[in-house]
Design a protein around this motif. Structure first.
Motif, PDB file in Angstrom:
ATOM      1  N   TRP A  13       0.810  -1.224   0.000  1.00  0.00           N
ATOM      2  CA  TRP A  13       0.000   0.000   0.000  1.00  0.00           C
ATOM      3  C   TRP A  13       0.837   1.265   0.000  1.00  0.00           C
ATOM      4  O   TRP A  13       0.730   2.103   0.879  1.00  0.00           O
ATOM      5  N   GLY A  14       1.673   1.417  -0.949  1.00  0.00           N
ATOM      6  CA  GLY A  14       2.433   2.650  -1.035  1.00  0.00           C
ATOM      7  C   GLY A  14       3.400   2.592  -2.193  1.00  0.00           C
ATOM      8  O   GLY A  14       3.561   1.569  -2.859  1.00  0.00           O
ATOM      9  N   PRO A  15       4.077   3.683  -2.481  1.00  0.00           N
ATOM     10  CA  PRO A  15       5.034   3.710  -3.577  1.00  0.00           C
ATOM     11  C   PRO A  15       6.163   2.731  -3.327  1.00  0.00           C
ATOM     12  O   PRO A  15       6.578   2.489  -2.229  1.00  0.00           O
ATOM     13  N   ARG A  16       6.650   2.119  -4.387  1.00  0.00           N
ATOM     14  CA  ARG A  16       7.836   1.285  -4.302  1.00  0.00           C
ATOM     15  C   ARG A  16       8.581   1.393  -5.616  1.00  0.00           C
ATOM     16  O   ARG A  16       8.030   1.755  -6.635  1.00  0.00           O
ATOM     17  N   SER A  17       9.839   1.064  -5.579  1.00  0.00           N
ATOM     18  CA  SER A  17      10.666   1.180  -6.781  1.00  0.00           C
ATOM     19  C   SER A  17      10.401   0.022  -7.716  1.00  0.00           C
ATOM     20  O   SER A  17      10.306  -1.102  -7.313  1.00  0.00           O
ATOM     21  N   SER A  62      -9.704  -1.118  13.997  1.00  0.00           N
ATOM     22  CA  SER A  62      -8.833  -0.017  13.590  1.00  0.00           C
ATOM     23  C   SER A  62      -8.918   0.247  12.102  1.00  0.00           C
ATOM     24  O   SER A  62      -8.306   1.179  11.602  1.00  0.00           O
ATOM     25  N   CYS A  63      -9.661  -0.599  11.382  1.00  0.00           N
ATOM     26  CA  CYS A  63      -9.825  -0.432   9.947  1.00  0.00           C
ATOM     27  C   CYS A  63     -11.185  -0.981   9.552  1.00  0.00           C
ATOM     28  O   CYS A  63     -11.836  -1.673  10.334  1.00  0.00           O
ATOM     29  N   LEU A 299      -1.372 -15.451  -2.724  1.00  0.00           N
ATOM     30  CA  LEU A 299      -1.247 -16.547  -1.777  1.00  0.00           C
ATOM     31  C   LEU A 299      -0.402 -17.657  -2.376  1.00  0.00           C
ATOM     32  O   LEU A 299      -0.246 -17.750  -3.591  1.00  0.00           O
ATOM     33  N   VAL A 300       0.139 -18.508  -1.507  1.00  0.00           N
ATOM     34  CA  VAL A 300       0.945 -19.649  -1.952  1.00  0.00           C
ATOM     35  C   VAL A 300       0.315 -20.913  -1.385  1.00  0.00           C
ATOM     36  O   VAL A 300       0.140 -21.032  -0.166  1.00  0.00           O
ATOM     37  N   ALA A 301      -0.040 -21.845  -2.263  1.00  0.00           N
ATOM     38  CA  ALA A 301      -0.779 -23.037  -1.837  1.00  0.00           C
ATOM     39  C   ALA A 301      -0.003 -23.859  -0.825  1.00  0.00           C
ATOM     40  O   ALA A 301      -0.601 -24.433   0.102  1.00  0.00           O
ATOM     41  N   GLU A 302       1.322 -23.939  -0.979  1.00  0.00           N
ATOM     42  CA  GLU A 302       2.129 -24.729  -0.043  1.00  0.00           C
ATOM     43  C   GLU A 302       2.159 -24.120   1.351  1.00  0.00           C
ATOM     44  O   GLU A 302       2.519 -24.803   2.316  1.00  0.00           O
ATOM     45  N   TYR A 303       1.818 -22.873   1.473  1.00  0.00           N
ATOM     46  CA  TYR A 303       1.709 -22.185   2.766  1.00  0.00           C
ATOM     47  C   TYR A 303       0.313 -21.587   2.870  1.00  0.00           C
ATOM     48  O   TYR A 303       0.134 -20.389   3.050  1.00  0.00           O
ATOM     49  N   PHE A 304      -0.676 -22.468   2.722  1.00  0.00           N
ATOM     50  CA  PHE A 304      -2.055 -22.031   2.596  1.00  0.00           C
ATOM     51  C   PHE A 304      -2.539 -21.312   3.843  1.00  0.00           C
ATOM     52  O   PHE A 304      -3.121 -20.224   3.763  1.00  0.00           O
ATOM     53  N   ASP A 305      -2.324 -21.891   5.011  1.00  0.00           N
ATOM     54  CA  ASP A 305      -2.824 -21.271   6.237  1.00  0.00           C
ATOM     55  C   ASP A 305      -2.110 -19.964   6.545  1.00  0.00           C
ATOM     56  O   ASP A 305      -2.732 -18.987   6.990  1.00  0.00           O
ATOM     57  N   GLU A 306      -0.803 -19.925   6.321  1.00  0.00           N
ATOM     58  CA  GLU A 306      -0.074 -18.670   6.503  1.00  0.00           C
ATOM     59  C   GLU A 306      -0.630 -17.597   5.560  1.00  0.00           C
ATOM     60  O   GLU A 306      -0.783 -16.427   5.953  1.00  0.00           O
ATOM     61  N   SER A 307      -0.939 -18.008   4.337  1.00  0.00           N
ATOM     62  CA  SER A 307      -1.494 -17.066   3.363  1.00  0.00           C
ATOM     63  C   SER A 307      -2.853 -16.540   3.800  1.00  0.00           C
ATOM     64  O   SER A 307      -3.159 -15.356   3.635  1.00  0.00           O
ATOM     65  N   LEU A 308      -3.679 -17.421   4.378  1.00  0.00           N
ATOM     66  CA  LEU A 308      -4.998 -17.001   4.833  1.00  0.00           C
ATOM     67  C   LEU A 308      -4.908 -15.982   5.963  1.00  0.00           C
ATOM     68  O   LEU A 308      -5.704 -15.039   6.029  1.00  0.00           O
ATOM     69  N   VAL A 309      -3.962 -16.167   6.847  1.00  0.00           N
ATOM     70  CA  VAL A 309      -3.779 -15.205   7.934  1.00  0.00           C
ATOM     71  C   VAL A 309      -3.407 -13.834   7.368  1.00  0.00           C
ATOM     72  O   VAL A 309      -3.945 -12.799   7.792  1.00  0.00           O
ATOM     73  N   LEU A 310      -2.495 -13.826   6.407  1.00  0.00           N
ATOM     74  CA  LEU A 310      -2.110 -12.558   5.786  1.00  0.00           C
ATOM     75  C   LEU A 310      -3.271 -11.940   5.022  1.00  0.00           C
ATOM     76  O   LEU A 310      -3.432 -10.712   5.001  1.00  0.00           O
ATOM     77  N   LEU A 311      -4.093 -12.779   4.405  1.00  0.00           N
ATOM     78  CA  LEU A 311      -5.265 -12.275   3.698  1.00  0.00           C
ATOM     79  C   LEU A 311      -6.241 -11.618   4.662  1.00  0.00           C
ATOM     80  O   LEU A 311      -6.748 -10.513   4.397  1.00  0.00           O
ATOM     81  N   ALA A 312      -6.524 -12.278   5.771  1.00  0.00           N
ATOM     82  CA  ALA A 312      -7.425 -11.696   6.769  1.00  0.00           C
ATOM     83  C   ALA A 312      -6.897 -10.356   7.269  1.00  0.00           C
ATOM     84  O   ALA A 312      -7.652  -9.389   7.435  1.00  0.00           O
ATOM     85  N   ASP A 313      -5.592 -10.287   7.484  1.00  0.00           N
ATOM     86  CA  ASP A 313      -4.985  -9.047   7.959  1.00  0.00           C
ATOM     87  C   ASP A 313      -5.105  -7.943   6.908  1.00  0.00           C
ATOM     88  O   ASP A 313      -5.454  -6.800   7.231  1.00  0.00           O
ATOM     89  N   ALA A 314      -4.842  -8.291   5.652  1.00  0.00           N
ATOM     90  CA  ALA A 314      -4.891  -7.289   4.583  1.00  0.00           C
ATOM     91  C   ALA A 314      -6.307  -6.777   4.337  1.00  0.00           C
ATOM     92  O   ALA A 314      -6.505  -5.613   3.997  1.00  0.00           O
TER      93      ALA A 314
END
Length: 483
Positions: A13-17, A62-63, A299-314
């Motif tokens: 969520w912001g500028p990047r190179s 908070s969001c 998301l990455v299927a091999e790290y499905f649950d980790e990906s879901l946590v990041l999705l919920a956060d995002a």
């Protein structure tokens, strides 16, 4: 084998190179649309504490939850399980889906806005806004932006090409001419050009399927008259200023949103995964940078649950919103769930994996890139915080399975007599499904049905909800197309 070492940081969520130019983009008005919604109903006694929150505090969000979503549903990558949670979330919150007339948006052709049921072009009258676009398509950003606002949350999922090849060969053996002619996956990968013909019917399933689903252009040596149509290349594409991310600008639906490489020096298709040098391939790097500019999370299927946590956060969703069961998994196959690597495999299986990654070298480059970006994001999120959330996610899933399901797990389709929960059977393997426990309360029955309903039946349910039929027509699952 552990995660691949990240070499670059994912944009948050912001500028990047950007190391390369990102294509043709025009600026139009940009308005942030964050939609709230009612709190979801939870099963009694199974509520989760949001222990993954960064700091304890009052129960005030908070969001605001993100509810404008574009999910690119890639094939054989665990995407049906992601689709299930989107179906449930949108159903609970009364969101409006951009639905295909049947079950796909004209796949394998590029997505066209005209294929969305109920869509009317700008100037063609008022229409209720769509919240979620998530069913099978070949990605076409220009047309997607005719349907969804440019500030929607774009995300997708990828899978190790070695695992994807095994699943695709079983599932699409009758669909792909290359797979159909080959006696086994090993025989195919031993000499793929003896079976594979670029542009032949269904053969997009047999090579670089992820790259194809993302709608990316192929190197000149892979282009054919019959398959993989792409727009002409602009020799002098306008460029975004260096260091400005796509979300800092607003997308112009009238512009051509296909990445156009500055040099057609795509990596040779005969290269092995070991020799693939991402830094030396401007063609691959261009396309990966373009994907970074469009997709907020992959998301990455091999790290499905980790990906879901990041999705919920995002998305500013609760962890309960991303808890669900696996869908469209084949017996003995599964979808994701294990880390990339060849530990524990026989020498023959390791060789097979290496050949699969070499044959699907564009997919391998794409996978390596997004695996790295996922772990860069995990590092920013915090490993211990992630571990805690993943443990809670899995505990919640296990509790729901025991509460809702006969046997507490997916079953062979021969045991599923209720057509509402029997998944569409396609390919040589059996697609597993679920049988609900008897004696559930009405509230629990409703929630468990949402969790167990396969994607095609759920799509029909949502369709009937948005477009109430005048005549009731029974579902004929035997004629449903492959997901």
């Amino acid at each position: 084998m552990g995660p691949l070492s990240p070499t670059r940081t994912m944009r948050l969520w912001g500028p990047r190179s950007l190391g390369v130019a990102l294509g043709v983009f025009m600026t139009i008005g940009f308005a942030l649309q964050l939609w709230g919604g009612p709190f979801q109903r939870r099963l009694p006694g199974l509520q989760l504490r949001q222990s993954w929150a960064s700091t304890p505090g009052p129960a005030v969000p908070s969001c605001l939850p993100r509810q404008r979503l574009v999910f690119l549903k890639t094939h054989k990558s665990g995407s049906s399980s992601v689709l299930s949670l989107l179906h449930r979330y949108g159903d609970r919150h009364g969101l409006r889906f951009a639905l295909p007339a049947r079950y796909q948006f004209g796949y394998p052709k590029l997505f066209q806005a005209s294929r969305v049921k109920g869509y009317r072009p700008q100037g063609g009258g008022t229409q209720s806004p769509f919240h979620i676009l998530c069913h099978h398509m070949r990605f076409n950003l220009k047309e997607v932006l005719q349907v969804m606002p440019s500030d929607s949350f774009f995300f997708s999922i990828v899978r190790d090409p070695a695992a994807l090849a095994r699943s695709a060969f079983s599932y699409y053996k009758s669909t792909s001419s290359a797979f159909r002619k080959s006696p086994s996956l090993a025989a195919f990968l031993d000499n793929p050009r003896a079976f594979y013909q670029p542009g032949a019917r269904g053969d997009h399933y047999a090579r670089n399927l992820l790259w194809f689903d993302f709608g990316l252009p192929f190197p000149p040596e892979m282009r054919t008259k019959r398959g993989n149509p792409h727009p002409p290349r602009d020799p002098n594409p306008p460029q975004l200023p260096s260091g400005v991310g796509l979300r800092a600008h607003t997308l112009d639906p009238n512009a051509l949103f296909h990445p156009v490489p500055t040099a057609a020096d795509g990596h040779s298709q005969t290269s092995s995964s070991a020799s693939l040098d991402l830094r030396s391939s401007s063609f691959i790097q261009w396309n990966l940078a373009w994907l970074d500019s469009v997709f907020d999370l992959v998301l990455v299927a091999e790290y499905f649950d980790e990906s879901l946590v990041l999705l919920a956060d995002a998305l500013c969703w609760s962890l309960d919103d991303v808890v669900g069961f696996m869908h469209n998994a084949q017996a003995g196959g599964g979808q994701g769930g294990s880390a990339v690597g060849d530990g524990g495999l026989t020498a023959e299986d390791r060789q097979l994996s290496a050949r699969a990654r070499a044959w699907n070298n564009l997919d391998w480059a794409l996978y390596v890139h997004f695996n790295r970006s996922l772990w860069a994001r995990i590092k920013q999120y915090g490993q211990s915080r992630l571990d805690s959330a993943v443990a809670e996610l899995r505990a919640r899933r296990e509790a729901l399975a025991k509460h809702c399901l006969v046997g507490g797990e997916a079953l062979d389709p021969k045991y599923i007599t209720d057509r509402r929960f029997r998944p569409f059977q396609f390919g040589s393997g059996k697609v597993l499904g679920y049988v609900l426990q008897s004696g559930l309360s009405l509230q629990d029955q409703e929630e468990c049905e949402r969790l167990a309903t396969p994607e095609l039946q759920y799509k029909d349910k949502l369709d009937a909800k948005q477009f109430p039929p005048t005549v009731s027509v029974p579902l004929k699952t035997s004629r449903l197309p492959s997901p």
